[in-house]
Design an enzyme around this catalytic site. Structure first.
Site, PDB file in Angstrom:
ATOM      1  N   TYR A  27      41.506  45.712  31.406  1.00 25.50           N
ATOM      2  CA  TYR A  27      41.209  44.665  30.424  1.00 25.50           C
ATOM      3  C   TYR A  27      42.482  44.012  29.906  1.00 25.50           C
ATOM      4  O   TYR A  27      43.411  43.788  30.677  1.00 25.50           O
ATOM      5  CB  TYR A  27      40.343  45.230  29.290  1.00 25.50           C
ATOM      6  N   TYR A  71      22.706  48.105  35.813  1.00 29.57           N
ATOM      7  CA  TYR A  71      24.060  48.162  35.244  1.00 29.57           C
ATOM      8  C   TYR A  71      24.227  49.369  34.319  1.00 29.57           C
ATOM      9  O   TYR A  71      25.211  50.109  34.398  1.00 29.57           O
ATOM     10  CB  TYR A  71      24.355  46.848  34.508  1.00 29.57           C
ATOM     11  N   LYS A  95      32.509  50.014  38.218  1.00 25.32           N
ATOM     12  CA  LYS A  95      32.659  48.614  38.646  1.00 25.32           C
ATOM     13  C   LYS A  95      33.548  48.471  39.878  1.00 25.32           C
ATOM     14  O   LYS A  95      33.433  47.505  40.627  1.00 25.32           O
ATOM     15  CB  LYS A  95      33.197  47.780  37.480  1.00 25.32           C
ATOM     16  N   VAL A 154      35.032  53.396  29.293  1.00 25.30           N
ATOM     17  CA  VAL A 154      34.999  53.837  27.894  1.00 25.30           C
ATOM     18  C   VAL A 154      34.536  55.288  27.726  1.00 25.30           C
ATOM     19  O   VAL A 154      34.526  55.807  26.616  1.00 25.30           O
ATOM     20  CB  VAL A 154      34.159  52.913  26.980  1.00 25.30           C
ATOM     21  N   SER A 201      32.880  52.040  33.086  1.00 24.50           N
ATOM     22  CA  SER A 201      33.336  50.877  33.855  1.00 24.50           C
ATOM     23  C   SER A 201      34.054  51.230  35.148  1.00 24.50           C
ATOM     24  O   SER A 201      34.328  50.331  35.949  1.00 24.50           O
ATOM     25  CB  SER A 201      34.258  50.015  33.001  1.00 24.50           C
TER      26      SER A 201
END
Ligand code: GLN
Length: 302
Positions: free
Chosen positions: A238, A188, A66, A256, A63
């Site tokens: 998060y 993605y 992102k 992760v 992630s």
């Protein structure tokens, strides 16, 4: 300040934190990593880089990608993207489906999976090949032409990415996905499967601490980078974002694969990596190391 000494100490002290948590296993490819590794790198705005531990070992950025896709979309698209994704912390796990229905297909933020899928969709429309665009950008910014997708991880994500597929089709049902779902998912999964080291990541993220200035000209305006850092602070880790702000006090983005990218605006960019994750999906050793480093240096945005 003896930054090298601080990093060496943190690596030595970090053995206990390294055993906390568990390696992500919902993407089977990630489980193959040697979980006892830990690396840290600090890229100063003044040009020096400090590193300790397994700082040059490649890991799956997941992630953290992102942040870079969002930066590229913001650079190409200005504020347009914010009509399709919000900027609020989610308070739910990064791959949750629940909010998306309650909020009519507008993801809470660009760093949970649903929001990141929207960003990738937009980047695909803007660039035709979002993955190539991202890889070129990362190679340029880190001065490492060898950065590439780990094909084993990409295949593993593709084979098990049912939840991301659900999110993408759900977004389509709300007309918040423009490109065909398989194309968006492929882009993605491949962006998440890029392999980089702490050194690469800290260097590539340099524009975030330099007011948008990349290695070769401006990536984003100073105003845009301030906003991107704000989204990292509030949404980058998060539903642990509050705890991160409390313990670390910096804009951060985790993945992760066990990496975390942290920004000290005006001073440096930091990357840490330890594969075992806490329940919220953030590296246990990574957050411990960042908390120590910021406490000892006084680096904080507060
Ligand atoms: N590729 C992962 C996923 O989509 C990224 C999640 C993460 O790093 N938090 O589930």
């Amino acid at each position: 300040m003896n930054i090298q000494g601080l990093l060496d100490d943190i690596v030595t002290e970090n053995n206990a934190a390294l055993q906390e948590g568990a390696v992500a296993d919902y993407i089977p490819g990630l489980e193959t990593v040697d979980a006892d590794q830990f690396g840290i790198a600090v890229a100063m705005n003044s040009g020096e880089t400090y590193r300790a531990g397994h700082s040059s070992t490649n890991f799956s950025i997941q992630s953290i990608s992102k942040v870079f896709t969002l930066a590229l979309a913001m650079a190409l698209d200005g504020d347009e993207l914010w009509t399709r994704v919000s900027r609020e912390p989610s308070g739910t796990p990064f791959n949750s489906l629940v909010q998306l229905e309650q909020e009519h297909g507008i993801p809470r933020n660009p760093f949970i999976n649903s929001g990141a899928l929207v960003v990738t969709d937009r980047l695909l429309t803007l660039t035709a090949d979002s993955q190539e665009c991202l890889q070129t950008f990362l190679r340029q910014q880190s001065s490492n032409p060898l950065i590439q997708v780990d094909e084993m991880i990409a295949a593993s994500e593709k084979a098990t990415g049912h939840r991301n597929a659900s999110l993408a089709y759900f977004l389509t049902s709300y007309n918040n996905m423009v490109n065909p779902v398989p194309r968006v998912l492929n882009a993605y999964f491949r962006q998440c499967a890029i392999a980089m080291s702490c050194e690469d990541l800290a260097t590539a993220g340099g524009f975030l601490s330099r007011g948008g200035r990349g290695v070769d000209g401006s990536v984003l305006t100073a105003d845009q980078v301030r906003r991107l850092n704000a989204v990292m602070l509030t949404c980058g880790t998060y539903d642990a974002a509050g705890d991160f702000a409390y313990r670390v006090g910096l804009p951060c983005k985790s993945g992760v694969g066990g990496g975390i990218l942290a920004v000290v605006p005006g001073i440096c960019t930091i990357a840490v990596w330890g594969p075992r994750l806490s329940k919220s999906g953030n590296s246990s050793a990574g957050v411990t190391a960042l908390a120590k480093l910021t406490a000892r240096t006084g680096w904080s945005i507060f």
